[in-house]
Write an enzyme that holds these catalytic residues in place. Structure first.
Site, PDB file in Angstrom:
ATOM      1  N   ARG A  49      29.627  14.092 -22.118  1.00 56.92           N
ATOM      2  CA  ARG A  49      28.938  14.939 -23.092  1.00 56.92           C
ATOM      3  C   ARG A  49      29.766  16.157 -23.460  1.00 56.92           C
ATOM      4  O   ARG A  49      29.800  16.579 -24.603  1.00 56.92           O
ATOM      5  CB  ARG A  49      27.582  15.367 -22.530  1.00 56.92           C
ATOM      6  CG  ARG A  49      26.462  14.401 -22.825  1.00 56.92           C
ATOM      7  CD  ARG A  49      25.145  14.931 -22.344  1.00 56.92           C
ATOM      8  NE  ARG A  49      24.759  14.330 -21.071  1.00 56.92           N
ATOM      9  CZ  ARG A  49      23.638  14.620 -20.433  1.00 56.92           C
ATOM     10  NH1 ARG A  49      22.816  15.521 -20.927  1.00 56.92           N
ATOM     11  NH2 ARG A  49      23.339  14.030 -19.301  1.00 56.92           N
ATOM     12  N   GLY A 136      20.709  -1.200  -6.687  1.00 55.15           N
ATOM     13  CA  GLY A 136      21.990  -0.605  -6.317  1.00 55.15           C
ATOM     14  C   GLY A 136      23.013  -1.593  -5.818  1.00 55.15           C
ATOM     15  O   GLY A 136      23.424  -2.512  -6.529  1.00 55.15           O
ATOM     16  N   ILE A 138      22.756  -3.890  -3.602  1.00 59.09           N
ATOM     17  CA  ILE A 138      22.260  -5.191  -3.143  1.00 59.09           C
ATOM     18  C   ILE A 138      22.539  -6.259  -4.200  1.00 59.09           C
ATOM     19  O   ILE A 138      22.101  -6.130  -5.343  1.00 59.09           O
ATOM     20  CB  ILE A 138      20.752  -5.139  -2.869  1.00 59.09           C
ATOM     21  CG1 ILE A 138      20.430  -4.063  -1.830  1.00 59.09           C
ATOM     22  CG2 ILE A 138      20.241  -6.496  -2.403  1.00 59.09           C
ATOM     23  CD1 ILE A 138      18.957  -3.860  -1.602  1.00 59.09           C
ATOM     24  N   GLY A 189      17.501  15.475  -1.703  1.00 56.88           N
ATOM     25  CA  GLY A 189      18.168  14.883  -2.851  1.00 56.88           C
ATOM     26  C   GLY A 189      17.735  13.463  -3.171  1.00 56.88           C
ATOM     27  O   GLY A 189      18.335  12.809  -4.030  1.00 56.88           O
ATOM     28  N   GLU A 192      14.154  13.219  -7.866  1.00 58.28           N
ATOM     29  CA  GLU A 192      14.598  14.005  -9.013  1.00 58.28           C
ATOM     30  C   GLU A 192      13.720  15.248  -9.173  1.00 58.28           C
ATOM     31  O   GLU A 192      12.628  15.335  -8.609  1.00 58.28           O
ATOM     32  CB  GLU A 192      14.516  13.160 -10.291  1.00 58.28           C
ATOM     33  CG  GLU A 192      15.350  11.889 -10.272  1.00 58.28           C
ATOM     34  CD  GLU A 192      16.823  12.164 -10.415  1.00 58.28           C
ATOM     35  OE1 GLU A 192      17.185  13.294 -10.805  1.00 58.28           O
ATOM     36  OE2 GLU A 192      17.625  11.253 -10.126  1.00 58.28           O
ATOM     37  N   LYS A 207      12.703  -2.509 -13.164  1.00 58.19           N
ATOM     38  CA  LYS A 207      13.454  -3.474 -12.357  1.00 58.19           C
ATOM     39  C   LYS A 207      12.696  -4.789 -12.229  1.00 58.19           C
ATOM     40  O   LYS A 207      13.304  -5.869 -12.253  1.00 58.19           O
ATOM     41  CB  LYS A 207      13.740  -2.870 -10.986  1.00 58.19           C
ATOM     42  CG  LYS A 207      14.666  -1.659 -11.053  1.00 58.19           C
ATOM     43  CD  LYS A 207      14.736  -0.911  -9.737  1.00 58.19           C
ATOM     44  CE  LYS A 207      15.629   0.313  -9.842  1.00 58.19           C
ATOM     45  NZ  LYS A 207      15.623   1.138  -8.614  1.00 58.19           N
ATOM     46  N   GLY A 309      22.318   5.709  -5.148  1.00 53.44           N
ATOM     47  CA  GLY A 309      23.436   6.535  -4.708  1.00 53.44           C
ATOM     48  C   GLY A 309      24.699   6.177  -5.462  1.00 53.44           C
ATOM     49  O   GLY A 309      24.864   5.047  -5.932  1.00 53.44           O
TER      50      GLY A 309
END
Length: 441
Positions: A49, A136, A138, A189, A192, A207, A309
């Site tokens: 950006r 992620g 997997i 963390g 959000e 998903k 992550g």
């Protein structure tokens, strides 16, 4: 030798946690990746950006002109890890229409626009890969599209959102309420600043739409997925779950259903559910994910690992990048979208599950029989019932709580029963309705 082949040019769109890890892998593993692909992978540019000097990469690689980067002649593959549906959709379509293969982790976009993107890839005879869009690191997309391509998938179910699994795991192990567990997840963390997409089930629903579409060769969008979040789950629910030998997990469930008339339908749904402690999914704690696939010939398969992550997601992205680059070098293509089945989505009222229903009631004789009568009127069979006292902070008994566990019942019948219970004078309110899953997972 890889060095004798024409380099494969790569553009990465986005330099957040995932994008930074993808760039790092491309640069640090250049020799190995070249050997696996059959040609060098060369990073042509990174779309951001704002172009600044503190991004940890040579500034000459950075550009804020995404359209120009995607259009470059020396770019063969575009890796999209920007996140938002727009401008990602425009960039991906632009890349595909120009004959460039695309790797994306954008679940929200895929859950609404897979058909449009797949058609663009088909028309241009290029690849569209998205392993990282679900769970992620997997590997679950590739097993469904390739390893099980000759089998019939019956059911895909699992834990596909790390934030909610961390929150529910904390509530289970510490007795914390939802607000406290969410605050803990935010501090670490895992959540959000605005956790709505996670805690209300939107992320898991996106998903589920992707998994259902692939597993059942039909087209399912996020709007087709029944969705409930975890914000109403209480410590009392966990106490009752433990008494029943269960825990509570936010599940994404996709399954093929045969109606009484013999026709096939697809169900896709997301909700918190009681899961028996004996089931493998009950042991998936913290921010980890797991997916269980059931197929006619293969039987039951389970995939487990880190579902989010930067590094775990980048692993899946880079795996797709290698596949797309290898196809480019060999002049071949990966699996195409398979949507021949065109199965209708079953309405939620059609689905049968067991239920846990908790309600606060007046502490007087006859209440239990009145409650049981409402279940009987709608042919919802009771498997187990528990009644316990409710005490205030001073230890005084101020009411009662009834927990009912049903046998299999349709969602429509259970909903009618709950509405009727709420109308009873002796019921002060139905506090929780949670489905029981496990035997079919």
């Amino acid at each position: 030798m890889p060095g004798d082949e024409k380099p494969v040019g790569v553009a990465v769109l986005g330099l957040g946690n995932v994008g930074s890890e993808v760039v790092r892998i491309i640069e640090n593993s250049a020799e190995d990746l070249a050997a696996r692909v059959g040609a060098p992978l060369v990073l042509r540019g990174i779309g951001v950006r704002r172009v600044t000097t503190d991004r940890g990469v040579p500034i000459e690689l950075l550009t804020d002109d995404i359209e120009e980067l995607v259009a470059r002649e020396d770019v063969d593959i575009v890796v999209e890890v920007m996140g938002p549906v727009e401008p990602s959709r425009k960039a991906i379509l632009g890349a595909l229409e120009r004959g460039k293969s695309v790797v994306t982790a954008n679940k929200a976009l895929l859950a609404t626009s897979t058909g449009e993107l797949a058609q663009a890839a088909e028309s241009a005879h290029v690849d569209l890969y998205f392993e990282a869009a679900v769970a992620g690191a997997i590997p679950v997309i590739r097993p469904l599209t390739q390893s099980l391509a000759g089998d019939t998938v019956l059911r895909v179910a699992g834990i596909v959102n790390g934030t909610t699994n961390y929150i529910l795991s904390a509530m289970d192990s510490t007795g914390a309420d939802y607000a406290s567990a969410l605050a803990d997840a935010s501090a670490l963390g895992y959540a959000e600043a605005d956790p709505t997409a996670d805690v209300e089930g939107y992320d898991a629903a996106a998903k589920a739409a992707i998994l259902a579409s692939i597993a059942f060769h039909t087209r399912v969008t996020a709007d087709d997925v029944y969705r409930e979040g975890i914000t109403k789950v209480t410590p009392a629910d966990f106490g009752s779950a433990h008494a029943l030998g269960c825990t509570i997990k936010l599940l994404s469930i996709c399954e093929r259903i045969t109606t009484d008339e013999g026709s096939q339908r697809v169900s896709a749904r997301v909700y918190p559910a009681l899961v028996p402690l004996s089931h493998p999914l009950a042991a998936v704690n913290g921010a980890f994910n797991a997916v269980v696939v059931e197929a006619e010939a293969a039987g039951r398969l389970m995939f487990y690992g880190q579902g989010a992550g930067g590094a775990p997601t980048a692993s899946a992205v880079t795996g797709d990048l290698v596949m797309a680059a290898r196809n480019r070098v060999l002049g071949s293509r990966g699996p195409r979208e398979s949507k021949y089945a065109q199965l209708p989505v079953a309405p939620m009222g059609f689905i049968e599950t067991r239920y846990y229903v908790s309600m606060n009631v007046a502490d007087k004789p006859g209440v239990l029989s009145a409650v049981a009568a409402e279940f009987a009127k709608r042919e919802v069979s009771i498997a187990e019932v528990r009644q316990e006292g409710v005490v205030d902070e001073g230890g005084r008994r101020v009411g009662a709580r009834i927990v009912v566990v049903t046998h299999l019942a349709t969602d429509a019948a259970l909903s009618e029963t709950v509405d009727a219970l709420d109308d009873l004078d002796v019921v002060q309110g139905v506090s929780s309705v949670i489905r029981l899953e496990g035997t079919g997972l």
